[in-house]
Design an enzyme around this catalytic site. Structure first.
Site, short mmCIF file in Angstrom:
data_model
loop_
_atom_site.label_atom_id
_atom_site.label_comp_id
_atom_site.label_asym_id
_atom_site.label_seq_id
_atom_site.Cartn_x
_atom_site.Cartn_y
_atom_site.Cartn_z
N HIS A 270 -15.18 -0.68 3.22
CA HIS A 270 -15.04 0.62 3.87
C HIS A 270 -16.20 1.56 3.59
O HIS A 270 -16.26 2.65 4.14
CB HIS A 270 -13.75 1.31 3.38
CG HIS A 270 -12.50 0.68 3.87
ND1 HIS A 270 -11.87 -0.34 3.20
CD2 HIS A 270 -11.75 0.92 4.98
CE1 HIS A 270 -10.77 -0.70 3.86
NE2 HIS A 270 -10.67 0.05 4.94
N SER B 114 0.80 -1.23 0.00
CA SER B 114 0.00 0.00 0.00
C SER B 114 0.83 1.27 0.00
O SER B 114 0.27 2.37 -0.20
CB SER B 114 -0.95 0.00 1.19
OG SER B 114 -1.90 -1.03 1.06
N CYS C 264 -7.81 1.79 1.81
CA CYS C 264 -8.85 1.03 1.12
C CYS C 264 -8.35 0.55 -0.24
O CYS C 264 -8.02 1.35 -1.12
CB CYS C 264 -10.10 1.90 0.95
SG CYS C 264 -11.39 1.13 -0.05
#
Length: 647
Positions: free
Chosen positions: A370, A327, A383
């Site tokens: 989410h 991420s 997310c």
């Protein structure tokens, strides 16, 4: 029968002609010989004098002192120390075994070194000195000198040897030296004569190897008089060599020591970049090793321990290894969409926990999803579905372009060994390397730093530095060479829209300072030093649908080498960025739990220039931080004491 007077006169004339001819021939030969002698003795006198001198006088090289290496504050990282050794000349020793037996009562002789010396004696000329014991103490040298009459052919000598006073702290950066090998010589078309000096040492890895030409210096020479069999009789003249250049690195020895201690025995790495000039202030891989072991040849047992360790202490993980960035790559995808004008900061994407693309489900890390996410919220809570959706809009070509501009997929020019370029995947790359077309699923995977994309910790630090400053920050490791400063590593603006950059930075700020941020527990409390960051967790195994249905196995329930990698990148202070930091913990589990706390501690240590006050940390962390600081302080003091005692 008597000859007539006429015949007698004719015979006399013939004899006279022959005599004259013979005399003339002899005279001509004598003249030629005289001319030749004159040519040799007068005209060529200088040439033959030189040849005679060359037979009597030999030129021998004197190894130069190797250049030293210092940190940015002048603390020595690699220096030369007097090295005492004992040599033996076979023909002077006579009974070699008897002399060695007497020598062994005065000096502890290593069996392997002794066997190597005896083998070398058999191969070498009897009048050449061979090292029998190396790196002996001054007391041992003294004992040998006092007992010299009983040790024919034995000579105590002094030279210079490389030593690394900081030991493990800089092993992966500075590297080490070792004797020249046949493999080393094979790298040169015409090896320098200096490299053929017995036991001459050159850099093997790290800065020692990459800056070899500057550090080596130039050889000196001495003229020695030798006899007919080549034995040295006396020294006639000497010209000392030119010492190698001294190098000053951009590293801060104290910060490097802290980072190394903070990583501990994890299989991990960390990089700290100064955003004002691109200087690498710390670059550490763990676990590490003592480079002094390699200087004179590491033992098989010691090398086996390093080679067989599954945490790979010999690997320079900061530049050599490349990992899926997870991420931490999401800023690249977001910036690509913003730069292409495909999204606005307030646009939302709905996350139900997965996104179906071409009949395949791409899952979010949060199984329940989410809900509706803006850009800042998606970065804050990491997310996945939000960035899957961006990838479908922007495409791999734009993601590849932005990734390149942020310094990923580039082998940065730092003088360390095996610097990896990683992989910044593209359509052309996949066709060239894998022989197949790029698929939409590849783009989706790339958007969250999985799939083909691979980055090194140094590249992640560079990416973060460029996001923080909006400029082309290039890492610099060599600060100066013999006092001459090298160009700094901060260049022109990247050319991104500053509003877009602010959106990315705000999202990173929320990661560390919003209660819903993935790194909130590792935030910095000190208002002047608030940091912005991004967590990352990269999978190293495939999770099947069956496993998802029954529940994904937790990292702590998996074997160590099957757990996810943990990553974290950050910059601080947020309002006026000074440092960018990247941390990778191999198989650490989660970026928020394994990598973020290390990065936060390292960042504070850099900002304060030492142990930060406890009130810079969240209240709940302070008892643990205080105990940690005490432990690390003791470890640093112990290492410093050991280094000073060795030096």
């Amino acid at each position: 029968m008597r000859r007539s007077p006429k015949d007698t006169a004719e015979s006399f004339r013939k004899i006279s002609r022959r005599g004259l001819l013979l005399a003339g021939t002899q005279l001509a030969f004598g003249g030629v010989l005289a001319m030749r002698m004159r040519h040799l003795q007068v005209d060529q006198a200088d040439e033959f004098r030189l040849l005679a001198e060359e037979n009597r006088v030999n030129i021998r090289l004197i190894p130069p002192a190797r250049g030293r290496i210092f940190d940015r504050n002048g603390k020595p990282l690699a220096e030369n120390e007097p090295s005492y050794r004992i040599t033996m000349v076979r023909e002077d020793a006579g009974d070699v075994d008897a002399v060695i037996a007497r020598l062994s009562t005065l000096v502890e002789l290593d069996e392997d070194d002794l066997n190597r010396a005896l083998t070398e004696m058999k191969r070498s000329a009897p009048f050449l000195p061979v090292t029998v014991a190396d790196r002996v103490t001054w007391d041992e040298i003294s004992r040998v000198a006092v007992n010299a009459p009983a040790l024919p052919g034995v000579t105590p000598e002094v030279g210079l040897s490389r030593v690394y006073p900081r030991k493990e702290d800089f092993a992966h950066v500075v590297g080490y030296v070792g004797p020249v090998s046949d493999r080393d010589l094979a790298r040169y078309d015409e090896p320098e004569p200096l490299l053929r000096i017995p036991r001459f040492q050159i850099g093997k890895v790290g800065v020692e190897a990459k800056m070899e030409d500057a550090l080596r210096g130039r050889a000196g020479a001495k003229q020695v008089e030798v006899n007919a069999v080549g034995r040295v009789m006396r020294e006639l003249s000497r010209r000392e060599g030119e010492a190698g250049a001294d190098l000053q690195l951009t590293l801060d020895a104290d910060l490097q020591a802290y980072v190394q201690a903070r990583l501990g025995e994890e299989s991990a790495s960390a990089v700290v970049l100064d955003l004002e000039n691109g200087d690498i202030k710390a670059i550490a891989s763990a676990p590490t090793y003592d480079p002094n072991l390699f200087v004179r040849g590491i033992s098989v047992a010691d090398y086996s321990l390093l080679r067989d360790n599954d945490h790979r202490p010999l690997a320079s993980k900061t530049v050599q290894d490349a990992y899926p960035p997870g991420s931490t790559f999401k800023m690249v995808t977001a910036l690509a969409a913003l730069d292409a004008g495909l999204i606005a900061p307030d646009d939302t994407v709905y996350c139900p926990g997965h996104l179906e693309v071409s009949g395949r489900k791409f899952h979010c890390w949060k199984r329940a999803g989410h809900g509706h996410m803006t850009l800042e919220q998606a970065l804050r809570e990491s997310c996945d579905v939000y960035f899957y959706d961006l990838a479908l809009k922007v495409g791999i070509d734009k993601i590849h372009e932005i990734s390149d501009r942020l310094g990923l997929g580039v082998a940065h020019d730092v003088p360390m060994s095996a610097v990896s370029a990683g992989i910044n995947p593209s359509r052309d790359w996949k066709m060239r390397e894998r022989g197949s077309e790029w698929l939409i699923g590849d783009t989706v995977n790339t958007s969250i730093g999985q799939g083909y994309v691979l980055t090194s910790p140094l590249q992640l630090a560079v990416m973060t530095a460029r996001i923080a400053t909006g400029k082309v920050v290039t890492p610099r490791l060599i600060k100066s060479i013999d006092g001459v400063e090298t160009p700094h590593g901060v260049g022109a603006p990247l050319g991104f829209n500053e509003n877009h950059m602010r959106q990315i930075r705000r999202g990173m700020y929320a990661v560390s300072n919003n209660r819903r941020g993935t790194a909130y527990r590792s935030r910095i409390i000190a208002d002047d030093f608030r940091m912005a960051g991004k967590t990352g967790t990269s999978q190293v195994r495939n999770i099947t649908e069956a496993e998802r249905r029954r529940g994904v196995t937790r990292n702590e329930d998996l074997p160590w080498n099957r757990r996810d990698h943990a990553l974290f990148v950050n910059f601080a202070p947020f309002d006026k960025p000074r440092y960018a930091v990247s941390v990778v913990v191999e198989h650490g589990g989660g970026g928020s739990t394994a990598a973020a706390p290390i990065a936060r501690d390292v960042t504070l240590q850099a900002l304060y220039g030492g142990d930060p006050p406890l009130d810079a940390y969240p209240v709940a962390d302070r008892p643990r931080i205080e105990a940690l600081q005490d432990r690390l302080r003791r470890e640093r003091e112990e290492r410093d004491a050991n280094g000073q005692s060795r030096a």
